[in-house]
Design a protein around this motif. Structure first.
Motif, PDB file in Angstrom:
ATOM      1  N   TYR A  28     -12.546   7.971  16.718  1.00 28.39           N
ATOM      2  CA  TYR A  28     -11.229   8.327  17.239  1.00 28.39           C
ATOM      3  C   TYR A  28     -10.085   7.659  16.478  1.00 28.39           C
ATOM      4  O   TYR A  28      -8.935   7.810  16.864  1.00 28.39           O
ATOM      5  CB  TYR A  28     -11.137   7.969  18.722  1.00 28.39           C
ATOM      6  N   ARG A  29     -10.398   6.948  15.396  1.00 32.22           N
ATOM      7  CA  ARG A  29      -9.363   6.277  14.621  1.00 32.22           C
ATOM      8  C   ARG A  29      -9.298   6.874  13.227  1.00 32.22           C
ATOM      9  O   ARG A  29     -10.302   6.909  12.525  1.00 32.22           O
ATOM     10  CB  ARG A  29      -9.644   4.768  14.536  1.00 32.22           C
ATOM     11  N   PRO A  30      -8.123   7.368  12.810  1.00 35.62           N
ATOM     12  CA  PRO A  30      -8.013   7.953  11.475  1.00 35.62           C
ATOM     13  C   PRO A  30      -8.132   6.888  10.395  1.00 35.62           C
ATOM     14  O   PRO A  30      -7.901   5.700  10.635  1.00 35.62           O
ATOM     15  CB  PRO A  30      -6.612   8.580  11.483  1.00 35.62           C
ATOM     16  N   ALA A  31      -8.488   7.317   9.207  1.00 31.61           N
ATOM     17  CA  ALA A  31      -8.625   6.400   8.081  1.00 31.61           C
ATOM     18  C   ALA A  31      -8.185   7.105   6.809  1.00 31.61           C
ATOM     19  O   ALA A  31      -8.572   8.252   6.569  1.00 31.61           O
ATOM     20  CB  ALA A  31     -10.075   5.925   7.946  1.00 31.61           C
ATOM     21  N   ARG A  42       0.832  -1.207   0.000  1.00 35.84           N
ATOM     22  CA  ARG A  42       0.000   0.000   0.000  1.00 35.84           C
ATOM     23  C   ARG A  42       0.867   1.257   0.000  1.00 35.84           C
ATOM     24  O   ARG A  42       0.605   2.218  -0.732  1.00 35.84           O
ATOM     25  CB  ARG A  42      -0.910   0.010   1.235  1.00 35.84           C
ATOM     26  N   ASP A  43       1.896   1.255   0.829  1.00 38.14           N
ATOM     27  CA  ASP A  43       2.760   2.426   0.910  1.00 38.14           C
ATOM     28  C   ASP A  43       3.512   2.662  -0.404  1.00 38.14           C
ATOM     29  O   ASP A  43       3.656   3.807  -0.852  1.00 38.14           O
ATOM     30  CB  ASP A  43       3.757   2.271   2.063  1.00 38.14           C
ATOM     31  N   ARG A  44       3.995   1.587  -1.014  1.00 35.10           N
ATOM     32  CA  ARG A  44       4.709   1.746  -2.283  1.00 35.10           C
ATOM     33  C   ARG A  44       3.788   2.289  -3.370  1.00 35.10           C
ATOM     34  O   ARG A  44       4.182   3.162  -4.164  1.00 35.10           O
ATOM     35  CB  ARG A  44       5.330   0.413  -2.724  1.00 35.10           C
ATOM     36  N   LEU A  45       2.560   1.802  -3.414  1.00 35.57           N
ATOM     37  CA  LEU A  45       1.618   2.252  -4.435  1.00 35.57           C
ATOM     38  C   LEU A  45       1.268   3.726  -4.265  1.00 35.57           C
ATOM     39  O   LEU A  45       1.230   4.485  -5.238  1.00 35.57           O
ATOM     40  CB  LEU A  45       0.347   1.393  -4.379  1.00 35.57           C
ATOM     41  N   THR A  46       1.004   4.138  -3.023  1.00 37.04           N
ATOM     42  CA  THR A  46       0.631   5.534  -2.814  1.00 37.04           C
ATOM     43  C   THR A  46       1.812   6.461  -3.063  1.00 37.04           C
ATOM     44  O   THR A  46       1.641   7.566  -3.592  1.00 37.04           O
ATOM     45  CB  THR A  46       0.090   5.746  -1.390  1.00 37.04           C
ATOM     46  N   ARG A  47       3.021   6.025  -2.712  1.00 32.85           N
ATOM     47  CA  ARG A  47       4.200   6.836  -3.025  1.00 32.85           C
ATOM     48  C   ARG A  47       4.380   6.983  -4.534  1.00 32.85           C
ATOM     49  O   ARG A  47       4.768   8.051  -5.030  1.00 32.85           O
ATOM     50  CB  ARG A  47       5.441   6.199  -2.410  1.00 32.85           C
ATOM     51  N   ALA A  48       4.092   5.919  -5.261  1.00 30.55           N
ATOM     52  CA  ALA A  48       4.205   5.977  -6.718  1.00 30.55           C
ATOM     53  C   ALA A  48       3.194   6.962  -7.304  1.00 30.55           C
ATOM     54  O   ALA A  48       3.513   7.717  -8.230  1.00 30.55           O
ATOM     55  CB  ALA A  48       4.004   4.588  -7.320  1.00 30.55           C
ATOM     56  N   VAL A  49       1.975   6.958  -6.763  1.00 27.31           N
ATOM     57  CA  VAL A  49       0.961   7.899  -7.229  1.00 27.31           C
ATOM     58  C   VAL A  49       1.397   9.328  -6.951  1.00 27.31           C
ATOM     59  O   VAL A  49       1.285  10.217  -7.803  1.00 27.31           O
ATOM     60  CB  VAL A  49      -0.403   7.606  -6.558  1.00 27.31           C
ATOM     61  N   PRO A  89       9.031  11.969   2.351  1.00 27.03           N
ATOM     62  CA  PRO A  89       8.613  11.437   3.649  1.00 27.03           C
ATOM     63  C   PRO A  89       9.393  10.184   4.016  1.00 27.03           C
ATOM     64  O   PRO A  89       9.702   9.349   3.154  1.00 27.03           O
ATOM     65  CB  PRO A  89       7.123  11.142   3.448  1.00 27.03           C
ATOM     66  N   ARG A  90       9.722  10.066   5.279  1.00 28.19           N
ATOM     67  CA  ARG A  90      10.510   8.924   5.745  1.00 28.19           C
ATOM     68  C   ARG A  90       9.658   7.669   5.919  1.00 28.19           C
ATOM     69  O   ARG A  90      10.172   6.566   5.883  1.00 28.19           O
ATOM     70  CB  ARG A  90      11.193   9.283   7.074  1.00 28.19           C
ATOM     71  N   GLN A  91       8.361   7.859   6.151  1.00 24.83           N
ATOM     72  CA  GLN A  91       7.447   6.727   6.309  1.00 24.83           C
ATOM     73  C   GLN A  91       6.407   6.753   5.208  1.00 24.83           C
ATOM     74  O   GLN A  91       6.030   7.825   4.707  1.00 24.83           O
ATOM     75  CB  GLN A  91       6.729   6.791   7.661  1.00 24.83           C
ATOM     76  N   GLY A  92       5.924   5.589   4.853  1.00 19.59           N
ATOM     77  CA  GLY A  92       4.786   5.522   3.959  1.00 19.59           C
ATOM     78  C   GLY A  92       3.526   5.992   4.673  1.00 19.59           C
ATOM     79  O   GLY A  92       3.458   5.987   5.907  1.00 19.59           O
ATOM     80  N   PRO A  93       2.503   6.391   3.946  1.00 14.25           N
ATOM     81  CA  PRO A  93       1.315   6.969   4.579  1.00 14.25           C
ATOM     82  C   PRO A  93       0.563   6.001   5.472  1.00 14.25           C
ATOM     83  O   PRO A  93       0.040   6.404   6.521  1.00 14.25           O
ATOM     84  CB  PRO A  93       0.462   7.418   3.389  1.00 14.25           C
ATOM     85  N   PHE A  94       0.489   4.744   5.096  1.00 16.02           N
ATOM     86  CA  PHE A  94      -0.238   3.782   5.921  1.00 16.02           C
ATOM     87  C   PHE A  94       0.552   3.433   7.179  1.00 16.02           C
ATOM     88  O   PHE A  94      -0.021   3.262   8.258  1.00 16.02           O
ATOM     89  CB  PHE A  94      -0.564   2.528   5.119  1.00 16.02           C
ATOM     90  N   GLU A  95       1.878   3.337   7.040  1.00 12.39           N
ATOM     91  CA  GLU A  95       2.700   3.089   8.230  1.00 12.39           C
ATOM     92  C   GLU A  95       2.601   4.261   9.198  1.00 12.39           C
ATOM     93  O   GLU A  95       2.474   4.068  10.409  1.00 12.39           O
ATOM     94  CB  GLU A  95       4.155   2.875   7.823  1.00 12.39           C
ATOM     95  N   ARG A  96       2.648   5.479   8.672  1.00 13.59           N
ATOM     96  CA  ARG A  96       2.579   6.643   9.557  1.00 13.59           C
ATOM     97  C   ARG A  96       1.214   6.755  10.230  1.00 13.59           C
ATOM     98  O   ARG A  96       1.117   7.125  11.394  1.00 13.59           O
ATOM     99  CB  ARG A  96       2.881   7.927   8.774  1.00 13.59           C
ATOM    100  N   MET A  97       0.164   6.433   9.506  1.00 17.37           N
ATOM    101  CA  MET A  97      -1.157   6.473  10.121  1.00 17.37           C
ATOM    102  C   MET A  97      -1.251   5.457  11.260  1.00 17.37           C
ATOM    103  O   MET A  97      -1.808   5.730  12.313  1.00 17.37           O
ATOM    104  CB  MET A  97      -2.242   6.194   9.079  1.00 17.37           C
ATOM    105  N   ARG A  98      -0.663   4.278  11.045  1.00 16.30           N
ATOM    106  CA  ARG A  98      -0.722   3.234  12.072  1.00 16.30           C
ATOM    107  C   ARG A  98       0.120   3.590  13.289  1.00 16.30           C
ATOM    108  O   ARG A  98      -0.293   3.356  14.430  1.00 16.30           O
ATOM    109  CB  ARG A  98      -0.248   1.899  11.484  1.00 16.30           C
ATOM    110  N   THR A  99       1.297   4.176  13.073  1.00 18.35           N
ATOM    111  CA  THR A  99       2.214   4.423  14.187  1.00 18.35           C
ATOM    112  C   THR A  99       2.017   5.773  14.854  1.00 18.35           C
ATOM    113  O   THR A  99       2.283   5.918  16.047  1.00 18.35           O
ATOM    114  CB  THR A  99       3.672   4.319  13.699  1.00 18.35           C
TER     115      THR A  99
END
Length: 369
Positions: A334-337, A210-217, A233-243
């Motif tokens: 309370y959970r981002p998406a 997911r992170d690779r695909l969104t970075r490519a977009v 960005p140092r993190q992919g968007p899904f990893e950053r949302m999770r962490t």
């Protein structure tokens, strides 16, 4: 008022809704007038009433407020305005909500005060003696109010990227943007297709993909922005949302202004010194106003902090968030998406309503005074 109709075989639940503001949609009324939803209209409505097509693909703030008012009438919701909840405590048979207008009791209590209730502004060294105003973006009603001003915007999350575009459009004299963590910025409509629906199938694939695909977009849409001062960005968007709980930033003119040199990315704020802001690299800026897009706290500590249901960030813990069927205390919103919170709210609401109906058929889940 006549009773609310319901489908055969379903048990109606008639909750009392406590609203701190004077009217429905108070939190939306306090947002800046330039706001438009970055989730498409048909993924932003509530069950049983669509947002009308005349509101357009990207719904404006005032149109969304009008929709919330109409939904309240349509669903015949029992909303008590001007009531601020102070504390929730367990009592025999359920829960007691202490408010500034008395006590309410119910078998079930749903906490839905929002993840962005309390604006957060850093306590920078030297702030007490700083000679310029410091404002959170939550207090900005119109970007045009800062026309002609030199603005230091701190924070590069979704709200920071959005308001940066509005500020340049409004004609600020100078805009610096200080960021600690570079965001993942995606177009609102890649290839002419609204972004948010495209993210839904990504939930089915592993996070690294997911992170690779969104970075490519993002790279295909905007190219390499490092030459314009925006690090990758140092993190992919899904990893950053999770962490970190931080979601993607949606471009609404920001990238065009950045590449055209109409705003400048700078490093993090080190301290404040009289009329100056001193950056970590020693650079001194002299803005007319510092605008903080530095996030929010949910403000749940006084309300439920004594119940052991919050994590270290003050948000409902995974064990508590949204699913407390044995106790009747619930949390929603309370959970981002990545696909947008407005789509998730009805999904979470249905789950909670179903659990209440299935598990408490002999109990009245509504609040009473």
């Amino acid at each position: 008022m006549p009773p609310r109709p319901h489908r055969p075989g379903r048990r109606p639940i008639d909750p009392v809704i406590l609203e701190q503001g004077d009217t429905v949609g108070t939190s939306w009324r306090h947002r800046h007038q330039d706001l438009r939803l970055n989730t498409i209209r048909w993924l932003s409505g509530l069950p049983g009433l669509r947002i009308p097509g005349r509101a357009g693909r990207w719904v404006a703030r005032d149109d969304y407020i009008d929709y919330l008012e109409r939904f309240t009438r349509h669903a015949r919701l029992h909303v008590r305005c001007g009531v601020q909840a102070r504390r929730i405590d367990p009592v025999a048979g359920g829960w007691q909500v202490t408010t500034d207008a008395g006590h309410y009791r119910g078998r079930h209590v749903i906490v839905a005060t929002g993840h962005d209730r309390v604006p957060r502004v850093p306590d920078w060294p030297g702030r007490a003696g700083f000679q310029r105003p410091i404002r959170h973006v939550a207090t900005l009603r119109r970007a045009a109010d800062l026309a002609g001003a030199r603005v230091l915007l701190v924070g590069a999350g979704n709200s920071g990227v959005e308001i940066a575009g509005h500020l340049v459009d409004a004609g600020v004299r100078q805009l610096w943007m200080s960021m600690r963590t570079p965001p993942t910025i995606l177009p609102r409509q890649p290839y002419g297709v609204p972004l948010r629906p495209l993210t839904l199938p990504l939930r089915l694939v592993p996070e690294p993909i997911r992170d690779r695909l969104t970075r490519a977009v993002a790279h295909h849409a905007f190219g390499d922005l490092r030459a314009h001062g925006l690090p990758a960005p140092r993190q992919g968007p899904f990893e950053r949302m999770r962490t970190a709980g931080v979601t993607i930033a949606i471009d609404q003119g920001f990238v065009g202004h950045l590449t055209a040199g109409r705003l400048r990315v700078v490093t993090v704020v080190d301290h404040l010194d009289g009329p100056d802001v001193v950056l970590r690299d020693g650079t001194r800026l002299r803005p007319d106003v510092v605008l903080a897009a530095t996030g929010y706290d949910p403000g749940l500590t006084d309300l439920v902090g004594h119940l052991g249901v919050l994590d270290r960030d003050g948000r409902p813990s995974r064990d508590a968030g949204g699913h407390r069927p044995t106790t009747g205390l619930w949390f929603i919103g309370y959970r981002p998406a990545i696909e947008g919170s407005l789509r998730r709210f009805p999904i979470e609401a249905r789950r909670i309503a179903r659990a209440i109906g299935n598990g408490s058929r002999d109990a009245d889940p509504s609040l009473t005074e």
